[in-house]
Design a protein around this motif. Structure first.
Motif, PDB file in Angstrom:
ATOM      1  N   GLU A   1       0.831  -1.209   0.000  1.00 32.46           N
ATOM      2  CA  GLU A   1       0.000   0.000   0.000  1.00 32.46           C
ATOM      3  C   GLU A   1       0.864   1.257   0.000  1.00 32.46           C
ATOM      4  OE1 GLU A   1      -4.309  -0.090   2.227  1.00 32.46           O
ATOM      5  OE2 GLU A   1      -2.548  -0.077   3.503  1.00 32.46           O
ATOM      6  N   THR A   2       0.428   2.257  -0.747  1.00 33.74           N
ATOM      7  CA  THR A   2       1.061   3.568  -0.652  1.00 33.74           C
ATOM      8  C   THR A   2       0.547   4.261   0.607  1.00 33.74           C
ATOM      9  OG1 THR A   2      -0.697   4.733  -1.837  1.00 33.74           O
ATOM     10  CG2 THR A   2       1.092   3.772  -3.189  1.00 33.74           C
TER      11      THR A   2
ATOM     12  N   ALA B   1      -1.015   7.088   0.750  1.00 32.60           N
ATOM     13  CA  ALA B   1      -2.366   7.591   0.486  1.00 32.60           C
ATOM     14  C   ALA B   1      -3.394   6.462   0.517  1.00 32.60           C
ATOM     15  CB  ALA B   1      -2.411   8.325  -0.852  1.00 32.60           C
ATOM     16  N   GLU B   2      -3.038   5.294   0.003  1.00 36.04           N
ATOM     17  CA  GLU B   2      -3.956   4.161   0.032  1.00 36.04           C
ATOM     18  C   GLU B   2      -4.229   3.730   1.473  1.00 36.04           C
ATOM     19  OE1 GLU B   2      -2.791   2.124  -4.279  1.00 36.04           O
ATOM     20  OE2 GLU B   2      -1.709   1.540  -2.465  1.00 36.04           O
TER      21      GLU B   2
ATOM     22  N   SER C   1      -6.524   6.360   3.112  1.00 40.64           N
ATOM     23  CA  SER C   1      -7.892   6.220   2.609  1.00 40.64           C
ATOM     24  C   SER C   1      -8.584   5.019   3.259  1.00 40.64           C
ATOM     25  CB  SER C   1      -7.860   6.058   1.090  1.00 40.64           C
ATOM     26  OG  SER C   1      -9.132   5.772   0.581  1.00 40.64           O
TER      27      SER C   1
ATOM     28  N   ALA D   1     -11.175   8.744  -1.916  1.00 37.78           N
ATOM     29  CA  ALA D   1     -10.218   8.013  -2.753  1.00 37.78           C
ATOM     30  C   ALA D   1      -8.798   8.505  -2.467  1.00 37.78           C
ATOM     31  CB  ALA D   1     -10.557   8.212  -4.218  1.00 37.78           C
ATOM     32  N   PRO D   2      -7.825   7.615  -2.535  1.00 35.95           N
ATOM     33  CA  PRO D   2      -6.447   8.011  -2.249  1.00 35.95           C
ATOM     34  C   PRO D   2      -5.982   9.229  -3.052  1.00 35.95           C
ATOM     35  CG  PRO D   2      -6.576   5.628  -2.446  1.00 35.95           C
ATOM     36  CD  PRO D   2      -7.931   6.175  -2.818  1.00 35.95           C
ATOM     37  N   HIS D   3      -6.354   9.305  -4.331  1.00 39.89           N
ATOM     38  CA  HIS D   3      -5.891  10.421  -5.164  1.00 39.89           C
ATOM     39  C   HIS D   3      -6.552  11.755  -4.782  1.00 39.89           C
ATOM     40  CE1 HIS D   3      -9.544   9.284  -7.392  1.00 39.89           C
ATOM     41  NE2 HIS D   3      -9.573  10.544  -7.765  1.00 39.89           N
ATOM     42  N   GLU D   4      -7.627  11.721  -3.997  1.00 42.24           N
ATOM     43  CA  GLU D   4      -8.293  12.950  -3.562  1.00 42.24           C
ATOM     44  C   GLU D   4      -7.675  13.535  -2.282  1.00 42.24           C
ATOM     45  OE1 GLU D   4     -12.334  11.552  -3.271  1.00 42.24           O
ATOM     46  OE2 GLU D   4     -12.789  12.309  -5.274  1.00 42.24           O
TER      47      GLU D   4
ATOM     48  N   LYS E   1      -5.023  15.297   0.000  1.00 43.42           N
ATOM     49  CA  LYS E   1      -3.982  16.298  -0.270  1.00 43.42           C
ATOM     50  C   LYS E   1      -2.835  16.085   0.719  1.00 43.42           C
ATOM     51  CE  LYS E   1      -3.086  21.209  -0.324  1.00 43.42           C
ATOM     52  NZ  LYS E   1      -3.548  22.534   0.044  1.00 43.42           N
TER      53      LYS E   1
END
Length: 136
Positions: free
Chosen positions: A43-44, A46-47, A50, A62-65, A67
């Protein structure tokens, strides 16, 4: 001098419509902190943030959302002779939270009030000063 171990974690700053910061207290502990936890293999940061946010307080982002806010080294709130290396994110928008998984209690922290003395070192030493500075 005893050696200090380091635990890698991801955490998320979540705010409600009143601008208060979400803090959580895990079962069997006495310190309030961000929702978050240790990444699973592969897992990253951010993942992990999340996933932990959804598991602990029912907030799905979502992980990409998320900041990125920064990475800090701080004393672990609930483990002796241990530091955490925390990658901290901010969730967009305003949220409501509901404790689940290992969360015993949630508390919304008013950024304008005096801060209670039961907060984790990551919050008191790094995040709250940063957030206070950005408000001024």
């Amino acid at each position: 001098m005893p050696e200090t171990s380091v635990i890698v974690v991801s955490a998320v700053c979540v705010f409600d419509a009143a601008g208060r910061l979400l803090t959580v207290r895990k079962r069997g502990t006495d310190k309030f902190m961000h929702p978050g936890g240790k990444p699973e293999p592969g897992e990253t940061a951010a993942e992990a943030a999340s996933r932990e946010l959804a598991e602990e307080v029912g907030i799905n982002v979502a992980p990409h959302e998320l900041k990125p806010l920064g990475v800090w080294l701080a004393a672990a709130a609930n483990e002796a002779a241990t530091d955490i290396e925390a990658t901290v994110f901010t969730a967009p928008g305003h949220w409501e939270a509901h404790p689940s998984a290992e969360i015993a209690e949630i508390r919304w922290l008013d950024m304008e009030d005096e801060h209670p003395d039961d907060l984790a070192p990551l919050l008191t030493d790094h995040i709250l000063p940063l957030l206070s500075a950005s408000e001024s």
